[in-house]
Design a protein around this motif. Structure first.
Motif, PDB file in Angstrom:
ATOM      1  N   THR A  70       0.827  -1.206   0.000  1.00 14.49           N
ATOM      2  CA  THR A  70       0.000   0.000   0.000  1.00 14.49           C
ATOM      3  C   THR A  70       0.860   1.253   0.000  1.00 14.49           C
ATOM      4  N   PHE A  71       1.933   1.248   0.773  1.00 13.97           N
ATOM      5  CA  PHE A  71       2.803   2.433   0.855  1.00 13.97           C
ATOM      6  C   PHE A  71       3.462   2.725  -0.478  1.00 13.97           C
ATOM      7  N   PHE A  72       3.991   1.703  -1.128  1.00  8.58           N
ATOM      8  CA  PHE A  72       4.700   1.940  -2.380  1.00  8.58           C
ATOM      9  C   PHE A  72       3.752   2.224  -3.535  1.00  8.58           C
ATOM     10  N   ASN A  73       2.536   1.738  -3.477  1.00 10.51           N
ATOM     11  CA  ASN A  73       1.592   2.015  -4.560  1.00 10.51           C
ATOM     12  C   ASN A  73       0.911   3.369  -4.415  1.00 10.51           C
ATOM     13  N   THR A  74       0.884   3.935  -3.216  1.00 12.80           N
ATOM     14  CA  THR A  74       0.234   5.226  -3.052  1.00 12.80           C
ATOM     15  C   THR A  74       1.152   6.389  -3.364  1.00 12.80           C
ATOM     16  N   GLN A  75       2.454   6.164  -3.430  1.00  9.52           N
ATOM     17  CA  GLN A  75       3.373   7.253  -3.743  1.00  9.52           C
ATOM     18  C   GLN A  75       3.298   7.541  -5.238  1.00  9.52           C
ATOM     19  N   GLN A  76       2.868   8.736  -5.535  1.00 13.04           N
ATOM     20  CA  GLN A  76       2.770   9.167  -6.924  1.00 13.04           C
ATOM     21  C   GLN A  76       4.096   9.798  -7.333  1.00 13.04           C
ATOM     22  N   PRO A  77       4.562   9.505  -8.525  1.00 12.28           N
ATOM     23  CA  PRO A  77       5.781  10.194  -8.968  1.00 12.28           C
ATOM     24  C   PRO A  77       5.487  11.684  -9.101  1.00 12.28           C
ATOM     25  N   SER A  78       6.393  12.488  -8.586  1.00 18.32           N
ATOM     26  CA  SER A  78       6.138  13.931  -8.591  1.00 18.32           C
ATOM     27  C   SER A  78       6.302  14.477 -10.005  1.00 18.32           C
ATOM     28  N   GLN A  79       5.445  15.425 -10.334  1.00 15.31           N
ATOM     29  CA  GLN A  79       5.451  16.027 -11.651  1.00 15.31           C
ATOM     30  C   GLN A  79       6.090  17.414 -11.612  1.00 15.31           C
ATOM     31  N   GLU A  80       6.900  17.676 -10.585  1.00 10.14           N
ATOM     32  CA  GLU A  80       7.508  18.999 -10.469  1.00 10.14           C
ATOM     33  C   GLU A  80       8.762  19.083 -11.327  1.00 10.14           C
ATOM     34  N   ASP A  81       9.247  20.287 -11.463  1.00  8.73           N
ATOM     35  CA  ASP A  81      10.443  20.541 -12.258  1.00  8.73           C
ATOM     36  C   ASP A  81      11.655  19.982 -11.523  1.00  8.73           C
ATOM     37  N   LEU A  82      12.394  19.101 -12.171  1.00  5.03           N
ATOM     38  CA  LEU A  82      13.517  18.436 -11.536  1.00  5.03           C
ATOM     39  C   LEU A  82      14.835  19.181 -11.755  1.00  5.03           C
ATOM     40  N   GLY A  83      14.789  20.375 -12.277  1.00  5.55           N
ATOM     41  CA  GLY A  83      16.002  21.171 -12.437  1.00  5.55           C
ATOM     42  C   GLY A  83      16.694  20.993 -13.774  1.00  5.55           C
ATOM     43  N   THR A  84      15.975  20.541 -14.732  1.00  4.21           N
ATOM     44  CA  THR A  84      16.574  20.427 -16.061  1.00  4.21           C
ATOM     45  C   THR A  84      16.342  21.736 -16.805  1.00  4.21           C
ATOM     46  N   TYR A  85      17.401  22.236 -17.410  1.00  7.19           N
ATOM     47  CA  TYR A  85      17.327  23.509 -18.129  1.00  7.19           C
ATOM     48  C   TYR A  85      17.830  23.315 -19.542  1.00  7.19           C
ATOM     49  N   ASP A  86      17.190  24.025 -20.471  1.00  6.68           N
ATOM     50  CA  ASP A  86      17.636  23.969 -21.865  1.00  6.68           C
ATOM     51  C   ASP A  86      18.740  24.985 -22.123  1.00  6.68           C
ATOM     52  N   ASP A  87      18.708  26.087 -21.431  1.00  5.61           N
ATOM     53  CA  ASP A  87      19.707  27.148 -21.614  1.00  5.61           C
ATOM     54  C   ASP A  87      20.869  26.906 -20.646  1.00  5.61           C
ATOM     55  N   PRO A  88      22.098  26.777 -21.135  1.00  9.46           N
ATOM     56  CA  PRO A  88      23.236  26.498 -20.265  1.00  9.46           C
ATOM     57  C   PRO A  88      23.548  27.639 -19.292  1.00  9.46           C
ATOM     58  N   GLU A  89      23.295  28.876 -19.660  1.00  5.50           N
ATOM     59  CA  GLU A  89      23.585  30.004 -18.778  1.00  5.50           C
ATOM     60  C   GLU A  89      22.632  29.993 -17.564  1.00  5.50           C
ATOM     61  N   VAL A  90      21.371  29.687 -17.782  1.00  2.00           N
ATOM     62  CA  VAL A  90      20.406  29.606 -16.692  1.00  2.00           C
ATOM     63  C   VAL A  90      20.782  28.439 -15.771  1.00  2.00           C
ATOM     64  N   ALA A  91      21.187  27.329 -16.342  1.00  2.00           N
ATOM     65  CA  ALA A  91      21.592  26.174 -15.550  1.00  2.00           C
ATOM     66  C   ALA A  91      22.822  26.516 -14.702  1.00  2.00           C
ATOM     67  N   PHE A  92      23.778  27.282 -15.278  1.00  2.00           N
ATOM     68  CA  PHE A  92      24.985  27.672 -14.542  1.00  2.00           C
ATOM     69  C   PHE A  92      24.635  28.567 -13.351  1.00  2.00           C
ATOM     70  N   ARG A  93      23.730  29.548 -13.575  1.00  2.00           N
ATOM     71  CA  ARG A  93      23.334  30.448 -12.486  1.00  2.00           C
ATOM     72  C   ARG A  93      22.620  29.679 -11.361  1.00  2.00           C
ATOM     73  N   GLU A  94      21.742  28.775 -11.713  1.00  2.00           N
ATOM     74  CA  GLU A  94      21.027  27.988 -10.709  1.00  2.00           C
ATOM     75  C   GLU A  94      21.984  27.082  -9.935  1.00  2.00           C
ATOM     76  N   THR A  95      22.973  26.532 -10.632  1.00  2.00           N
ATOM     77  CA  THR A  95      23.969  25.693  -9.963  1.00  2.00           C
ATOM     78  C   THR A  95      24.792  26.519  -8.999  1.00  2.00           C
ATOM     79  N   GLN A  96      25.161  27.747  -9.406  1.00  2.00           N
ATOM     80  CA  GLN A  96      25.924  28.623  -8.514  1.00  2.00           C
ATOM     81  C   GLN A  96      25.116  28.970  -7.262  1.00  2.00           C
ATOM     82  N   LYS A  97      23.820  29.225  -7.427  1.00  2.00           N
ATOM     83  CA  LYS A  97      22.978  29.522  -6.266  1.00  2.00           C
ATOM     84  C   LYS A  97      22.929  28.330  -5.309  1.00  2.00           C
ATOM     85  N   ALA A  98      22.780  27.127  -5.837  1.00  2.00           N
ATOM     86  CA  ALA A  98      22.701  25.935  -4.998  1.00  2.00           C
ATOM     87  C   ALA A  98      24.016  25.694  -4.274  1.00  2.00           C
TER      88      ALA A  98
END
Length: 146
Positions: free
Chosen positions: A87-115
């Protein structure tokens, strides 16, 4: 035996005040053939009591052995555990949130620097706490020399 004494014994018998010897006297009186006519209805009562006392139980009573419920309890517990995990493993829904993938390398670099900056600040707080532990160890070593 005198009729008055028998009547008194009967009264005491129904009040539960007689001894076993007196009850035996009543049984012998009511088992004899010369019972007073007005006491005749008590004859069957005392006849039953004397007859019931001579009966013995002759059937054998099977003794129940202990049942071992530990095996069944462990099986039930494992079933409940498996059901809970399923029951526990079947009730967990895969999250549909943004996992941090970016198409623009500059935006990805800035987000990585913030983290990494946030991680660095948290590590520095932990390292600052370690300074206090180092001071404690120096003081302890000077007080308690080995």
């Amino acid at each position: 035996m005198e009729l008055k004494a028998i009547e008194k014994l009967l009264d005491r018998y129904f009040e539960a005040e007689t001894s076993t010897a007196e009850e035996k006297e009543l049984r012998t009186y009511f088992s004899s053939p010369n019972v007073a006519p007005h006491l005749e209805h008590y004859k069957s009562l005392f006849g039953y009591i004397s007859q019931a006392g001579s009966q013995q139980f002759e059937k054998s009573i099977p003794l129940k052995t202990k049942r071992h419920y530990a095996a069944w309890i462990s099986i039930a517990a494992s079933v409940v555990l498996l059901f809970g995990m399923f029951t526990f493993f079947n009730t967990q829904q895969p999250s549909q949130e943004d996992l941090g993938t970016y198409d623009d390398p500059e935006v990805a670099f800035r987000e990585t620097q913030k983290a990494l900056n946030m991680l660095s600040q948290n590590v520095n707080v932990g390292v600052g706490s370690m300074h206090y532990i180092g001071e404690y160890e120096k003081t302890r070593k000077t007080i308690f020399k080995k």
